[in-house]
Write a protein that holds these residues in place. Structure first.
Motif, PDB file in Angstrom:
ATOM      1  N   THR A 324       5.226 -22.426  17.494  1.00 27.83           N
ATOM      2  CA  THR A 324       3.982 -22.186  16.762  1.00 27.83           C
ATOM      3  C   THR A 324       3.395 -23.536  16.336  1.00 27.83           C
ATOM      4  N   LEU A 325       2.087 -23.552  16.149  1.00 25.61           N
ATOM      5  CA  LEU A 325       1.393 -24.774  15.759  1.00 25.61           C
ATOM      6  C   LEU A 325       1.348 -24.829  14.241  1.00 25.61           C
ATOM      7  N   ALA A 326       1.954 -25.876  13.667  1.00 22.88           N
ATOM      8  CA  ALA A 326       2.008 -26.048  12.210  1.00 22.88           C
ATOM      9  C   ALA A 326       1.005 -27.110  11.775  1.00 22.88           C
ATOM     10  N   ASP A 327       1.183 -27.609  10.555  1.00 20.96           N
ATOM     11  CA  ASP A 327       0.260 -28.625  10.019  1.00 20.96           C
ATOM     12  C   ASP A 327       0.339 -29.900  10.848  1.00 20.96           C
ATOM     13  N   SER A 328      -0.749 -30.634  10.874  1.00 18.89           N
ATOM     14  CA  SER A 328      -0.856 -31.916  11.577  1.00 18.89           C
ATOM     15  C   SER A 328      -0.567 -31.779  13.064  1.00 18.89           C
ATOM     16  N   ASN A 329      -0.848 -30.577  13.604  1.00 25.05           N
ATOM     17  CA  ASN A 329      -0.655 -30.312  15.041  1.00 25.05           C
ATOM     18  C   ASN A 329       0.790 -30.536  15.494  1.00 25.05           C
ATOM     19  N   LYS A 330       1.727 -30.300  14.576  1.00 24.93           N
ATOM     20  CA  LYS A 330       3.134 -30.363  14.942  1.00 24.93           C
ATOM     21  C   LYS A 330       3.633 -28.958  15.287  1.00 24.93           C
ATOM     22  N   VAL A 331       4.540 -28.899  16.248  1.00 25.63           N
ATOM     23  CA  VAL A 331       5.040 -27.598  16.694  1.00 25.63           C
ATOM     24  C   VAL A 331       6.322 -27.261  15.953  1.00 25.63           C
ATOM     25  N   LYS A 332       6.537 -25.964  15.794  1.00 25.14           N
ATOM     26  CA  LYS A 332       7.724 -25.479  15.095  1.00 25.14           C
ATOM     27  C   LYS A 332       8.381 -24.387  15.930  1.00 25.14           C
ATOM     28  N   ALA A 333       9.665 -24.547  16.194  1.00 23.57           N
ATOM     29  CA  ALA A 333      10.410 -23.523  16.939  1.00 23.57           C
ATOM     30  C   ALA A 333      10.628 -22.313  16.031  1.00 23.57           C
ATOM     31  N   THR A 334      10.044 -21.182  16.399  1.00 23.74           N
ATOM     32  CA  THR A 334      10.053 -19.984  15.556  1.00 23.74           C
ATOM     33  C   THR A 334      10.732 -18.839  16.293  1.00 23.74           C
ATOM     34  N   PRO A 335      11.805 -18.260  15.722  1.00 27.67           N
ATOM     35  CA  PRO A 335      12.445 -17.115  16.378  1.00 27.67           C
ATOM     36  C   PRO A 335      11.603 -15.854  16.218  1.00 27.67           C
ATOM     37  N   ILE A 336      11.590 -15.017  17.236  1.00 32.16           N
ATOM     38  CA  ILE A 336      10.850 -13.760  17.182  1.00 32.16           C
ATOM     39  C   ILE A 336      11.791 -12.602  17.521  1.00 32.16           C
ATOM     40  N   THR A 337      11.438 -11.426  17.033  1.00 29.40           N
ATOM     41  CA  THR A 337      12.170 -10.203  17.360  1.00 29.40           C
ATOM     42  C   THR A 337      11.298  -9.376  18.296  1.00 29.40           C
ATOM     43  N   VAL A 338      11.852  -9.034  19.442  1.00 30.08           N
ATOM     44  CA  VAL A 338      11.100  -8.323  20.469  1.00 30.08           C
ATOM     45  C   VAL A 338      11.348  -6.822  20.346  1.00 30.08           C
ATOM     46  N   GLY A 339      10.266  -6.047  20.348  1.00 29.59           N
ATOM     47  CA  GLY A 339      10.374  -4.595  20.277  1.00 29.59           C
ATOM     48  C   GLY A 339      10.230  -3.908  21.604  1.00 29.59           C
ATOM     49  N   GLY A 340       9.841  -4.656  22.641  1.00 23.97           N
ATOM     50  CA  GLY A 340       9.678  -4.077  23.966  1.00 23.97           C
ATOM     51  C   GLY A 340       8.877  -5.024  24.842  1.00 23.97           C
ATOM     52  N   LYS A 341       8.516  -4.549  26.009  1.00 21.38           N
ATOM     53  CA  LYS A 341       7.731  -5.338  26.949  1.00 21.38           C
ATOM     54  C   LYS A 341       6.476  -4.578  27.335  1.00 21.38           C
ATOM     55  N   SER A 342       5.461  -5.330  27.701  1.00 15.82           N
ATOM     56  CA  SER A 342       4.241  -4.750  28.236  1.00 15.82           C
ATOM     57  C   SER A 342       3.744  -5.688  29.320  1.00 15.82           C
ATOM     58  N   GLY A 343       3.797  -5.218  30.567  1.00 16.19           N
ATOM     59  CA  GLY A 343       3.455  -6.094  31.673  1.00 16.19           C
ATOM     60  C   GLY A 343       4.429  -7.252  31.734  1.00 16.19           C
ATOM     61  N   ASN A 344       3.870  -8.484  31.666  1.00 24.11           N
ATOM     62  CA  ASN A 344       4.713  -9.680  31.687  1.00 24.11           C
ATOM     63  C   ASN A 344       4.729 -10.347  30.317  1.00 24.11           C
ATOM     64  N   ALA A 345       4.625  -9.515  29.264  1.00 20.50           N
ATOM     65  CA  ALA A 345       4.579 -10.043  27.906  1.00 20.50           C
ATOM     66  C   ALA A 345       5.545  -9.276  27.021  1.00 20.50           C
ATOM     67  N   TYR A 346       5.920  -9.923  25.916  1.00 17.26           N
ATOM     68  CA  TYR A 346       6.749  -9.289  24.908  1.00 17.26           C
ATOM     69  C   TYR A 346       5.865  -8.672  23.825  1.00 17.26           C
ATOM     70  N   VAL A 347       6.275  -7.521  23.321  1.00 21.92           N
ATOM     71  CA  VAL A 347       5.682  -6.939  22.130  1.00 21.92           C
ATOM     72  C   VAL A 347       6.552  -7.356  20.960  1.00 21.92           C
ATOM     73  N   VAL A 348       5.963  -8.117  20.031  1.00 22.48           N
ATOM     74  CA  VAL A 348       6.726  -8.764  18.964  1.00 22.48           C
ATOM     75  C   VAL A 348       6.742  -7.882  17.722  1.00 22.48           C
ATOM     76  N   LYS A 349       7.938  -7.716  17.147  1.00 25.68           N
ATOM     77  CA  LYS A 349       8.081  -6.964  15.901  1.00 25.68           C
ATOM     78  C   LYS A 349       7.991  -7.903  14.690  1.00 25.68           C
ATOM     79  N   THR A 350       8.742  -9.000  14.734  1.00 28.14           N
ATOM     80  CA  THR A 350       8.732  -9.960  13.619  1.00 28.14           C
ATOM     81  C   THR A 350       8.769 -11.376  14.187  1.00 28.14           C
TER      82      THR A 350
END
Length: 390
Positions: A324-350
């Motif tokens: 994710t893009l944080a302050d000062s255009n720095k990136v942050k590694a953010t864990p996500i919880t996946v609830g399923g798939k749609s096409g070639n994408a993830y549906v994110v829960k959290t």
């Protein structure tokens, strides 16, 4: 150098090493700071209607899998089918040498004739003694003995008939027929092999694959959510309202006919905390066979799904991350919880929310805290392309 001099100089040598190491680390950090920032595409997370799906690994089994075994002992005389052949119920599969069993039938038939002759003799004895008893020429006890002998002879006839019936059944078992229609599995015995009821392996396994069952496991929490998705008062009613499910074959292709989810096991497995469900697929063409593997794909409509393209994620230690893009255009590694798939994408829960900015591609060279030059791209176009993929 003497040992005492080396001991006296050791602290200065150690301090020098630490200083050199610190200088090297500082120089590396300065070098990273002096590296020009990468220009990377960035998308903005939005909620959008999506047909999401969840996939479960499955193993396929035919509607009926029957072990074909010999019910009498003997030498295998003929193998009348081949592996993979389709056979109909009642079709002969194997022939066991029946000479011994034919002789048993003949012996039993002869025993019937002998028993019937004994019965006739007993009847003659009764007929002879009856008038003599009436005329009091002989005692009544002799007639009673004759009648008892008659009953014994009659029982001998019934016993002989039963032995004949049993011998005929065993003779019939020498021709092994298909109990159901289906496909022949591996043939474990060849002509000349000695087979019987004690043979460890079945002669073959016959699979009725007109319908194929796909078994898959669902965790307890997921099973509760699964039930809440569909209307109905009872579990059976809810399962009937589950739309047709898709079978993804081992090569990634979709099986052309939809399946129906049914209940599998009646209780949760204490060891795994999951319950087994069963999806049934029609298989009139015989494309699917017992032992195939694949995935059961269950789809549902989500009117406001948070979508993250799969190529915008990294998987590390069984967790999925986005940058994710944080302050000062720095990136942050953010864990996500996946609830399923749609096409070639993830549906994110959290993990992310609507409005968050996520690096779209080029994640391989990124590190947490690295500064980039964000290049916003049209999120709607990305979503349209990702959701249309299968």
């Amino acid at each position: 150098m003497k040992i005492s001099e080396a001991a006296r100089l050791f602290p200065f040598l150690l301090l020098g090493g630490v200083l050199l190491t610190g200088c090297g680390s500082s120089a590396k950090q300065d070098q990273q700071q002096q590296m020009p920032a990468q220009e990377l595409p960035v998308i903005t997370i939005k909620s959008t209607p999506a047909s999401m799906f969840t996939e479960y690994t499955t193993s396929l089994q035919g509607r009926v899998n029957v072990e074909v075994r010999a019910q009498v002992d003997g030498s295998l005389l003929k193998v009348l089918v081949d592996e993979g052949q389709y056979v109909k119920a009642g079709q002969p599969l194997f022939k066991i040498d029946d000479r011994v069993y034919r002789e048993q039938v003949n012996t039993a038939a002869a025993a019937i004739q002998s028993a019937e002759a004994g019965l006739a003799n007993a009847q003659v004895e009764i007929d002879k003694l009856t008038p003599l008893v009436q005329n009091k020429v002989v005692s009544e006890i002799q007639l009673k003995v004759a009648k008892a002998n008659y009953q014994t002879a009659k029982a001998n006839v019934e016993q002989a008939k039963a032995q004949l019936a049993s011998a005929k059944i065993n003779l019939g078992y020498t021709t092994i027929t298909a109990p159901v229609s289906g496909y022949i599995g591996r043939l474990t015995q060849r002509v000349g092999s000695l087979v019987g009821r004690s043979t460890a392996e079945p002669l073959t396994v016959l699979s009725d694959v007109q319908e194929i069952y796909g078994y898959f496991s669902v965790g307890e929490a997921e099973f509760i959510r699964f039930k809440e998705r569909y209307p109905g008062k009872t579990l059976e009613e809810k399962l009937r309202n589950v739309p047709g499910v898709t079978l993804i074959l081992a090569d990634g292709s979709e099986y052309p006919q939809k399946g129906k989810v049914q209940m599998g096991e009646g209780q949760f497995d204490k060891a795994t905390g999951s319950i087994s469900l069963r999806a049934t697929f029609p298989n009139s063409g015989g494309i699917l066979r017992s032992g195939n593997t694949g995935k059961i794909r269950i789809s549902e409509e989500n009117p406001s799904a948070l979508i993250v393209p799969q190529e915008s994620t990294l998987e590390m230690q069984d967790k999925i991350f986005v940058y994710t893009l944080a302050d000062s255009n720095k990136v942050k590694a953010t864990p996500i919880t996946v609830g399923g798939k749609s096409g070639n994408a993830y549906v994110v829960k959290t993990g992310v929310k609507e409005g968050d900015k996520v690096v779209f591609t080029g994640l391989g060279s990124l590190q947490d805290g690295m500064k980039i030059i964000p290049k916003p791209i049209n999120t709607d176009s990305v979503y349209k392309a990702q959701l249309s993929m299968k």
